[in-house]
Design a protein around this motif. Structure first.
Motif, PDB file in Angstrom:
ATOM      1  N   ALA A 227      12.574  74.736 -14.211  1.00 21.50           N
ATOM      2  CA  ALA A 227      13.114  76.004 -15.870  1.00 21.50           C
ATOM      3  C   ALA A 227      14.192  76.360 -16.452  1.00 21.50           C
ATOM      4  O   ALA A 227      14.210  77.713 -16.486  1.00 21.50           O
ATOM      5  CB  ALA A 227      11.909  77.231 -14.443  1.00 21.50           C
ATOM      6  N   GLY A 228      15.583  75.446 -16.217  1.00 19.51           N
ATOM      7  CA  GLY A 228      16.688  76.496 -17.020  1.00 19.51           C
ATOM      8  C   GLY A 228      16.844  77.728 -16.131  1.00 19.51           C
ATOM      9  O   GLY A 228      18.819  77.615 -16.696  1.00 19.51           O
ATOM     10  N   THR A 229      16.695  77.713 -14.759  1.00 16.84           N
ATOM     11  CA  THR A 229      17.144  78.723 -14.397  1.00 16.84           C
ATOM     12  C   THR A 229      18.646  78.015 -13.211  1.00 16.84           C
ATOM     13  O   THR A 229      17.763  76.546 -12.269  1.00 16.84           O
ATOM     14  CB  THR A 229      16.559  79.759 -13.243  1.00 16.84           C
ATOM     15  OG1 THR A 229      15.718  80.119 -14.065  1.00 16.84           O
ATOM     16  CG2 THR A 229      17.315  80.536 -12.428  1.00 16.84           C
ATOM     17  N   GLN A 230      20.196  78.438 -13.185  1.00 17.06           N
ATOM     18  CA  GLN A 230      21.389  77.644 -12.400  1.00 17.06           C
ATOM     19  C   GLN A 230      21.357  77.520 -10.957  1.00 17.06           C
ATOM     20  O   GLN A 230      20.915  77.544 -10.471  1.00 17.06           O
ATOM     21  CB  GLN A 230      22.620  77.425 -13.705  1.00 17.06           C
ATOM     22  CG  GLN A 230      21.982  77.331 -14.839  1.00 17.06           C
ATOM     23  CD  GLN A 230      23.168  77.642 -15.437  1.00 17.06           C
ATOM     24  OE1 GLN A 230      24.838  77.335 -15.041  1.00 17.06           O
ATOM     25  NE2 GLN A 230      22.815  77.481 -17.272  1.00 17.06           N
ATOM     26  N   TYR A 231      20.810  79.280 -11.091  1.00 15.47           N
ATOM     27  CA  TYR A 231      21.506  79.730  -9.892  1.00 15.47           C
ATOM     28  C   TYR A 231      20.554  81.055  -9.168  1.00 15.47           C
ATOM     29  O   TYR A 231      19.450  81.136 -10.219  1.00 15.47           O
ATOM     30  CB  TYR A 231      22.599  80.649  -9.774  1.00 15.47           C
ATOM     31  CG  TYR A 231      23.740  79.110 -10.091  1.00 15.47           C
ATOM     32  CD1 TYR A 231      24.529  78.402  -9.025  1.00 15.47           C
ATOM     33  CD2 TYR A 231      24.301  79.184 -11.303  1.00 15.47           C
ATOM     34  CE1 TYR A 231      25.678  78.330  -9.946  1.00 15.47           C
ATOM     35  CE2 TYR A 231      25.244  78.762 -12.194  1.00 15.47           C
ATOM     36  CZ  TYR A 231      26.417  77.763 -10.885  1.00 15.47           C
ATOM     37  OH  TYR A 231      27.496  77.420 -10.940  1.00 15.47           O
ATOM     38  N   ASP A 232      20.745  80.677  -7.552  1.00 20.74           N
ATOM     39  CA  ASP A 232      19.351  82.082  -6.991  1.00 20.74           C
ATOM     40  C   ASP A 232      20.424  82.498  -6.126  1.00 20.74           C
ATOM     41  O   ASP A 232      21.442  81.618  -5.530  1.00 20.74           O
ATOM     42  CB  ASP A 232      18.679  80.772  -6.133  1.00 20.74           C
ATOM     43  CG  ASP A 232      17.637  82.407  -5.185  1.00 20.74           C
ATOM     44  OD1 ASP A 232      17.301  83.530  -5.948  1.00 20.74           O
ATOM     45  OD2 ASP A 232      17.664  81.743  -4.330  1.00 20.74           O
ATOM     46  N   ILE A 233      20.640  83.891  -6.862  1.00 16.71           N
ATOM     47  CA  ILE A 233      21.405  84.619  -5.821  1.00 16.71           C
ATOM     48  C   ILE A 233      20.669  85.536  -5.030  1.00 16.71           C
ATOM     49  O   ILE A 233      19.374  86.495  -4.549  1.00 16.71           O
ATOM     50  CB  ILE A 233      22.241  86.190  -6.805  1.00 16.71           C
ATOM     51  CG1 ILE A 233      22.277  85.839  -7.734  1.00 16.71           C
ATOM     52  CG2 ILE A 233      22.964  86.877  -5.788  1.00 16.71           C
ATOM     53  CD1 ILE A 233      23.383  86.616  -8.626  1.00 16.71           C
ATOM     54  N   HIS A 234      20.921  85.153  -3.160  1.00 20.00           N
ATOM     55  CA  HIS A 234      20.100  84.601  -2.328  1.00 20.00           C
ATOM     56  C   HIS A 234      20.813  86.376  -1.600  1.00 20.00           C
ATOM     57  O   HIS A 234      21.753  86.338  -1.279  1.00 20.00           O
ATOM     58  CB  HIS A 234      19.956  83.484  -1.310  1.00 20.00           C
ATOM     59  CG  HIS A 234      18.885  84.070  -0.181  1.00 20.00           C
ATOM     60  ND1 HIS A 234      17.558  83.749  -0.341  1.00 20.00           N
ATOM     61  CD2 HIS A 234      19.993  84.099   0.920  1.00 20.00           C
ATOM     62  CE1 HIS A 234      16.969  84.116   1.019  1.00 20.00           C
ATOM     63  NE2 HIS A 234      18.128  84.341   1.831  1.00 20.00           N
TER      64      HIS A 234
END
Length: 365
Positions: free
Chosen positions: A111-118
């Motif tokens: 959905a266009g989201t590039q990264y996940d800050i976990h």
């Protein structure tokens, strides 16, 4: 026949005399001017920024080749810890850092989201987690506003097993230090000054009992009283508010050892104040000059990390800071006395300084 007595003239004469007395009273000037100035400086430093408010670290597996990583590292509110994976995980479980940050690149079709800050966190690090999440959300919203994509990154949280953290685990050690320094300094200063002014101390010094044993007798009584109050405070916090004693009874005994060392240091300064005070009115001034800054700088009511970095080098060597830090490390983090050797060394140095000054003042036999 004399003229009628002028009540207004008398009133202004009384006003002038009272005003002169107030300005000649160091106690009135101190509590009316010095205290507000100190509070303005402390809370001005808090609101002015500059301090590293939140302790975080980057996971060894984190993607460090993107702009998000470099921007997160530059956020002034983050104090980024470094170390091996095992060291950082140990700090996380002890609550010294709020979260391990793992920046993960997402698949292209998300959905266009590039990264996940976990965020990897534990139950010991929960006190600052909401603030860190809010800071990251604000940071992402600002980045998104400057791009055409809907969302650059998401924030996810993973909680791993750790020691449950309660706010009492921060506040109770601070209140112990607050109680010890206040009672020891004020109690000793006022009692010995009264004994000196009423010539009771002079009569005691005239007896065959040496000055050393007179002071030791007073000190032992004060230590016994303070240790009994420490016992009550620790037990009260443990049974009613679930204060953490990492190793149970052993930790309880270690907190009493630290309390003994702390009250010994603070009593030394109480003896000094009672010796140099010229009258009873200046005792609160001298006592608060020693105690008041430490109440707000030594992590008693709020974490000292919120204060500007330029102050940290001084703050960390204050006696109340050393006592508060040692108690928190022993009670919650599970360290033993050997693990807080730096803090104990600072307290011992302050103790030697106080009693060496006292020896010179009293001119001991």
């Amino acid at each position: 026949m004399s003229g009628q007595y002028n009540q207004w003239t008398a009133m202004w004469a009384i006003c002038r005399a009272t005003l002169r007395a107030i300005f000649k009273s160091p106690q009135a000037i101190f509590f009316s001017l010095f205290f507000p100035i100190v509070l303005i400086m402390v809370f001005g430093a808090l609101t002015g920024g500059g301090g590293k408010a939140y302790d975080v670290a980057f996971d060894a597996k984190s993607d460090t080749t993107n702009n998000i990583y470099y921007i997160l590292r530059s956020i002034n509110a983050f104090d980024v810890h470094r170390g091996s994976e095992a060291e950082l995980m140990d700090q996380l479980k002890k609550g010294r850092i709020t979260a391990l940050i793992d920046i993960r690149k997402l698949p292209a079709n998300t959905a266009g989201t590039q990264y996940d800050i976990h965020l990897k966190t534990t139950s010991a690090s929960q006190k600052d987690l909401p603030a860190v999440q809010a800071l990251l959300k604000s940071f992402l919203d600002e980045m998104t506003a400057n791009t055409v994509t809907n969302k650059i990154a998401t924030v996810s949280v993973e909680e791993i097993k750790g020691r449950p953290y309660h706010m009492i685990d921060f506040y109770l050690p601070g209140m112990l230090g607050f109680s010890l320094i206040g009672s020891a300094v004020f109690g000793v200063a006022f009692v010995f000054f009264t004994l000196r002014e009423t010539l009771v101390l002079k009569r005691m010094f005239a007896t065959p009992v040496r000055k050393t044993f007179i002071v030791l007798g007073e000190s032992l009584a004060r230590v016994a009283f303070q240790l009994s109050t420490s016992i009550i405070l620790i037990l009260f916090g443990t049974f009613f508010y679930h204060f953490t004693l990492a190793h149970g009874f052993v930790t309880f005994l270690e907190l009493l050892v630290l309390s003994f060392l702390g009250v010994t240091v603070f009593m030394g300064f109480g003896f000094i104040i009672s010796s140099v005070a010229k009258n009873q009115n200046v005792i609160p001034i001298y006592a608060n000059l020693f105690m008041f800054p430490q109440y707000f700088l030594s992590g008693t009511f709020f974490p000292k990390g919120l204060l500007p970095e330029s102050m940290q080098a001084i703050i960390n060597y204050l006696p109340l800071t050393a006592l508060n830090d040692a108690m928190r490390k022993v009670s919650f983090e599970g360290m033993h006395l050997l693990g807080v050797g730096k803090e104990i060394t600072i307290l011992i140095v302050w103790c030697l300084l106080a009693y060496s000054i006292l020896i010179r003042i009293f001119r001991w036999e």
